[in-house]
Write a protein that holds these residues in place. Structure first.
Motif, mmCIF file in Angstrom:
data_model
loop_
_atom_site.group_PDB
_atom_site.id
_atom_site.type_symbol
_atom_site.label_atom_id
_atom_site.label_comp_id
_atom_site.label_asym_id
_atom_site.label_seq_id
_atom_site.Cartn_x
_atom_site.Cartn_y
_atom_site.Cartn_z
ATOM 1 N N GLU A 50 0.837 -1.195 0.000
ATOM 2 C CA GLU A 50 0.000 0.000 0.000
ATOM 3 C C GLU A 50 0.879 1.255 0.000
ATOM 4 O OE1 GLU A 50 -3.584 -2.058 2.643
ATOM 5 O OE2 GLU A 50 -2.126 -0.726 3.604
ATOM 6 N N ASN A 51 0.610 2.166 -0.873
ATOM 7 C CA ASN A 51 1.388 3.409 -0.967
ATOM 8 C C ASN A 51 0.820 4.442 -0.001
ATOM 9 O OD1 ASN A 51 2.961 2.285 -3.025
ATOM 10 N ND2 ASN A 51 1.539 2.955 -4.597
ATOM 11 N N LYS A 52 1.192 4.279 1.262
ATOM 12 C CA LYS A 52 0.684 5.141 2.322
ATOM 13 C C LYS A 52 1.836 5.670 3.163
ATOM 14 C CE LYS A 52 -3.662 4.386 1.349
ATOM 15 N NZ LYS A 52 -4.476 5.483 0.773
ATOM 16 N N VAL A 53 1.625 6.836 3.746
ATOM 17 C CA VAL A 53 2.573 7.369 4.712
ATOM 18 C C VAL A 53 1.917 7.392 6.089
ATOM 19 C CG1 VAL A 53 3.707 8.784 2.971
ATOM 20 C CG2 VAL A 53 1.915 9.782 4.391
ATOM 21 N N THR A 54 2.741 7.477 7.101
ATOM 22 C CA THR A 54 2.282 7.588 8.481
ATOM 23 C C THR A 54 2.961 8.798 9.101
ATOM 24 O OG1 THR A 54 2.049 5.182 8.664
ATOM 25 C CG2 THR A 54 2.149 6.425 10.726
ATOM 26 N N ALA A 55 2.197 9.612 9.810
ATOM 27 C CA ALA A 55 2.757 10.786 10.494
ATOM 28 C C ALA A 55 2.661 10.585 11.996
ATOM 29 C CB ALA A 55 2.022 12.055 10.081
ATOM 30 N N VAL A 56 3.737 10.883 12.698
ATOM 31 C CA VAL A 56 3.741 10.739 14.148
ATOM 32 C C VAL A 56 4.321 12.011 14.765
ATOM 33 C CG1 VAL A 56 5.982 9.542 14.095
ATOM 34 C CG2 VAL A 56 4.490 9.311 16.097
ATOM 35 N N PHE A 57 3.697 12.463 15.846
ATOM 36 C CA PHE A 57 4.099 13.689 16.530
ATOM 37 C C PHE A 57 4.875 13.371 17.803
ATOM 38 C CE2 PHE A 57 0.694 15.137 13.885
ATOM 39 C CZ PHE A 57 0.923 16.478 13.642
ATOM 40 N N THR A 58 5.806 14.226 18.115
ATOM 41 C CA THR A 58 6.427 14.231 19.428
ATOM 42 C C THR A 58 6.919 15.645 19.706
ATOM 43 O OG1 THR A 58 7.873 12.983 20.902
ATOM 44 C CG2 THR A 58 8.815 13.660 18.791
ATOM 45 N N GLY A 59 7.326 15.869 20.946
ATOM 46 C CA GLY A 59 7.824 17.198 21.312
ATOM 47 C C GLY A 59 9.332 17.196 21.436
ATOM 48 N N GLU A 60 9.892 18.389 21.618
ATOM 49 C CA GLU A 60 11.349 18.498 21.702
ATOM 50 C C GLU A 60 11.893 17.740 22.907
ATOM 51 O OE1 GLU A 60 9.808 20.606 24.584
ATOM 52 O OE2 GLU A 60 9.345 21.225 22.529
ATOM 53 N N GLY A 61 11.122 17.680 23.990
ATOM 54 C CA GLY A 61 11.603 16.981 25.179
ATOM 55 C C GLY A 61 11.777 15.494 24.953
ATOM 56 N N ALA A 62 10.825 14.887 24.234
ATOM 57 C CA ALA A 62 10.869 13.440 24.021
ATOM 58 C C ALA A 62 11.989 13.016 23.084
ATOM 59 C CB ALA A 62 9.524 12.952 23.482
ATOM 60 N N THR A 63 12.628 13.966 22.399
ATOM 61 C CA THR A 63 13.736 13.586 21.517
ATOM 62 C C THR A 63 14.964 13.145 22.305
ATOM 63 O OG1 THR A 63 14.661 15.833 21.346
ATOM 64 C CG2 THR A 63 12.953 15.214 19.754
ATOM 65 N N SER A 64 14.914 13.297 23.623
ATOM 66 C CA SER A 64 16.005 12.792 24.461
ATOM 67 C C SER A 64 15.760 11.355 24.906
ATOM 68 C CB SER A 64 16.170 13.681 25.703
ATOM 69 O OG SER A 64 16.528 14.999 25.332
ATOM 70 N N GLU A 65 14.553 10.844 24.689
ATOM 71 C CA GLU A 65 14.224 9.489 25.119
ATOM 72 C C GLU A 65 14.871 8.453 24.208
ATOM 73 O OE1 GLU A 65 9.961 9.109 25.353
ATOM 74 O OE2 GLU A 65 9.993 9.706 27.446
ATOM 75 N N GLY A 66 15.216 7.320 24.795
ATOM 76 C CA GLY A 66 15.807 6.247 24.014
ATOM 77 C C GLY A 66 14.891 5.752 22.914
ATOM 78 N N ASP A 67 13.583 5.715 23.186
ATOM 79 C CA ASP A 67 12.636 5.237 22.174
ATOM 80 C C ASP A 67 12.680 6.089 20.912
ATOM 81 O OD1 ASP A 67 10.455 3.132 23.423
ATOM 82 O OD2 ASP A 67 11.382 4.381 24.940
ATOM 83 N N PHE A 68 12.908 7.382 21.071
ATOM 84 C CA PHE A 68 13.010 8.270 19.920
ATOM 85 C C PHE A 68 14.164 7.831 19.023
ATOM 86 C CE2 PHE A 68 15.196 11.931 18.046
ATOM 87 C CZ PHE A 68 14.186 12.524 17.305
ATOM 88 N N HIS A 69 15.311 7.624 19.602
ATOM 89 C CA HIS A 69 16.494 7.263 18.824
ATOM 90 C C HIS A 69 16.353 5.867 18.217
ATOM 91 C CE1 HIS A 69 18.716 10.827 20.121
ATOM 92 N NE2 HIS A 69 18.104 10.660 21.276
#
Length: 658
Positions: A139-158
């Motif tokens: 399927e030719n679809k995209v997915t968009a996901v939001f996060t904030g600047e603070g969560a970019t320090s979380e391991g899950d982000f990386h």
């Protein structure tokens, strides 16, 4: 602010205005209701509306979006009935969580929205799984996901960014950089000049976007989404924006310098865009008034409907019944042809046959493809099923579990191999906070099995020898299976994969190649929640599971003990307490054996239930035997002393003589 139309039609420009206006007016109404005590909490997105509105308008309606607290425009942009949102915020039945969760902690498959959990990071991995599902289904679809600047320090982000980059997943990672993680400014959170640099570090395309300019958001995301549908890959977008209210209303904004607040107030996304539309002749005063009037009436009408709904009532049966997604066990009968094989071979066969049974089943784990896994359970699978379905993963347990959750949301099944069960600690959060709770919260099944090679007795030391089933039997919403014999392992694994609920499937690696058994050929299933009575007697009930079953058999044979019930639990959740009670009421004495350390183990709860329900049938105190309260040691003599075999023999002697 420079609003370049980029040939965006006037109709679309007006739609973007109306969507931002709706979001703003709802927020203003919620702030009033909060002060009146009619809602309990509010996370304001005033000042950030252009990001949620612009991204949502850029995507097709059947493309998934995973928003956060301050992305009201995602929900309204997908035309969710307002009264359902209002009921959600009041904890009423017409909301999306039946009063079980608050705010935007919910999803709606109908609207292709998957809401956040408070731990933030896992939703990035969930987006990966949804996107992977689209790729696998062509399927030719995209997915968009939001996060904030603070969560970019979380391991899950990386971890999530790394997986998306390695697997070329069509995910748009939307970072709303509003300058503060609650009250902590970005200068105290990271050293890179721009968050977009983090995307570049993972080898993905990254852009900085003016998050207060809805036309810039809309045109950039529309352009990228169109390209990603044909050329799948992840992209990171850093939206520079600002929230004009506190993290949530109780926080306030005293920590924000006044001059900074004034600068961003001058860049209000709605006010500036309104002026642009007026100056362009697109928005007349009459049209603006009509929009505001219509939205105000709509908000009030839907609020009246939500306020008119009765408070949610507690029904114990309903609450318990909604813990798991309904699963009707289907029995596949055993073949009459029998072969004597090892436990590891039976597990491999069960997994292989399940891959044939379910074309939508995906395997993920470290080294499971070409290498066949460290225990060779998936050896040869790659040649049969290909790399699309047998997927080596980076070393990132947390994001892989979240990816499995995303696959489930997109209609797939997933089996994740923890290379060693000990390593599940690195993926603990999404298991206990996402997989376990998701159906109870908003009705989404987590069709995920996590294979857990576990156990001591092989001289592997503290980090490769734990049997940590008690970490998970405590968590409502998970199922836990722990077979001791090859035939049980094969049939129970097949059922675990059929079951749309999350299952932790424990496989004792000390038994992998030491235990043989007669195993039927072909595909068959065994029901979860049924213990197996291996020996029958009247003097004592010996209840155990996993390697404990074989230790019990050895001890009984060596000691010449025959007159006892030996019960193999096989599954720990659901737990067959009926069989436990039946045996204890017959014998009057019970010995509970586990490999796990004694305190806080599964047998502690079983002992408590026996005390509650079988007290008058007992002829002796309930006896538990387990491993020492220390980490699993490496040296053979130390490990032998740690494990409970010798203590088992002493306990049997004492209890029989009591």
């Amino acid at each position: 602010m420079n609003f370049k139309t980029h040939k965006v039609s006037e109709t679309t420009q007006l739609r973007l205005f109306k969507d931002m206006l709706l979001s703003r007016l709802i927020e203003e109404k919620m702030l009033i209701l909060l002060r009146q005590g009619k809602i309990s909490k509010w996370f304001s997105g005033i000042g950030q509306e252009a990001v949620a509105v612009g991204v949502t308008a850029s995507l097709e309606e059947d493309e998934f979006i995973l928003p956060m607290h301050r992305n009201l425009g995602v929900f309204t942009g997908r035309n969710i009935p307002l009264y359902r949102l209002f009921s959600q915020w009041q904890g009423k039945m017409s909301g999306f969580t039946k009063g079980r969760d608050r705010s935007f902690h919910f999803g709606s498959k109908e609207h292709h929205i998957v809401g956040m959990i408070s731990h933030l990071g896992p939703q990035l991995g969930v987006a990966n799984g949804i996107a992977l599902g689209h790729l696998l289904k062509g399927e030719n679809k995209v997915t968009a996901v939001f996060t904030g600047e603070g969560a970019t320090s979380e391991g899950d982000f990386h971890e999530a960014l790394n997986i998306a980059a390695v697997w070329d997943l069509p995910v748009i990672f939307c970072i709303e950089n509003n300058g503060y993680g609650l009250s902590t400014p970005t200068r105290e959170q990271f050293r890179c000049e721009n968050l977009a640099d983090k995307g570049i570090g993972y080898g993905m395309e990254a852009h900085i976007v003016d998050g207060n300019n809805v036309l810039e958001v809309y045109t950039k995301v529309s352009e990228l989404a169109a390209d990603l549908r044909d050329n799948p890959r992840p992209v990171m977008l850093e939206f520079k924006t600002f929230r004009m209210r506190g993290h949530e209303e109780a926080s306030g904004t005293k920590y924000v310098p006044k001059n900074l607040m004034d600068q961003w107030a001058a860049r209000d996304p709605l006010e500036n865009y309104t002026e642009h539309l007026r100056n362009s002749g697109i928005l007349s005063e009459a049209l603006e008034v009509s929009y505001k009037t219509e939205i105000a009436h709509r908000i009030n009408d839907h609020l009246d409907k939500a306020f008119g709904e009765d408070p949610v009532s507690f029904d114990e049966i309903n609450e318990l019944n909604d813990l798991y997604y309904p699963f009707e066990y289907k029995a596949f009968e055993k073949d009459s042809t029998i072969r004597n094989i090892r436990l590891v071979d039976a597990i491999s066969e069960g997994l292989n046959l399940s891959m044939k049974q379910h074309p939508n089943l995906i395997l993920m784990g470290q080294d499971i493809a070409e290498y066949g896994g460290v225990f060779k359970v998936t050896e040869g699978f790659l040649e049969t099923y290909g790399k699309a379905r047998v997927r080596n993963t980076p070393i990132c347990e947390s994001a892989i579990v979240s990816t499995a959750m995303g696959l489930a949301i997109n209609g797939m099944k997933a089996v994740v191999e923890m290379q060693f069960g000990d390593f599940v600690s690195s993926g603990f959060n999404p298991i206990v906070n996402y997989l376990a709770k998701v159906h109870y919260r908003w009705g989404q099944p987590a069709d995920v099995v996590i294979r857990m090679p576990c156990g001591a007795g092989v001289g592997a030391g503290p980090f490769h020898s734990q049997t940590n089933e008690a970490w998970f039997t405590k968590v409502p919403g998970l199922k836990v299976v722990y077979p001791a014999f090859p035939a049980d392992a094969k049939g129970l694994l097949a059922t675990s994969i059929n079951d749309p609920n999350p299952v932790l499937f424990f496989e004792h690696k000390g038994l992998y190649r030491s235990i043989y058994g007669d195993v039927p050929d072909g595909y068959y299933t065994l029901p979860l929640g049924e213990a197996a009575l291996l020996k029958e007697g009247s003097a004592l009930s010996l209840i155990t599971y996993g390697a404990g079953v074989h230790w019990a058999l050895e001890a009984l044979e060596e000691m010449g003990i025959t007159d006892i019930d030996l019960l193999d639990l096989r599954t720990l959740c659901p737990l067959d307490m009926a069989s436990v009670f039946k045996s204890v009421r017959k014998t009057g004495k019970v010995l509970l054996l586990q490999e796990d350390t004694l305190f806080g183990g599964v047998m502690a709860d079983i002992a408590a239930q026996i005390g509650e329900h079988c007290f008058e049938n007992l002829d002796a105190p309930v006896k538990r035997v387990g491993s020492l309260e220390i980490p699993v040691p490496f040296a053979k003599t130390l490990e032998s002393g740690y494990l409970p075999q010798n203590r088992l023999r002493k306990a049997l002697t004492e209890l029989l003589a009591y």
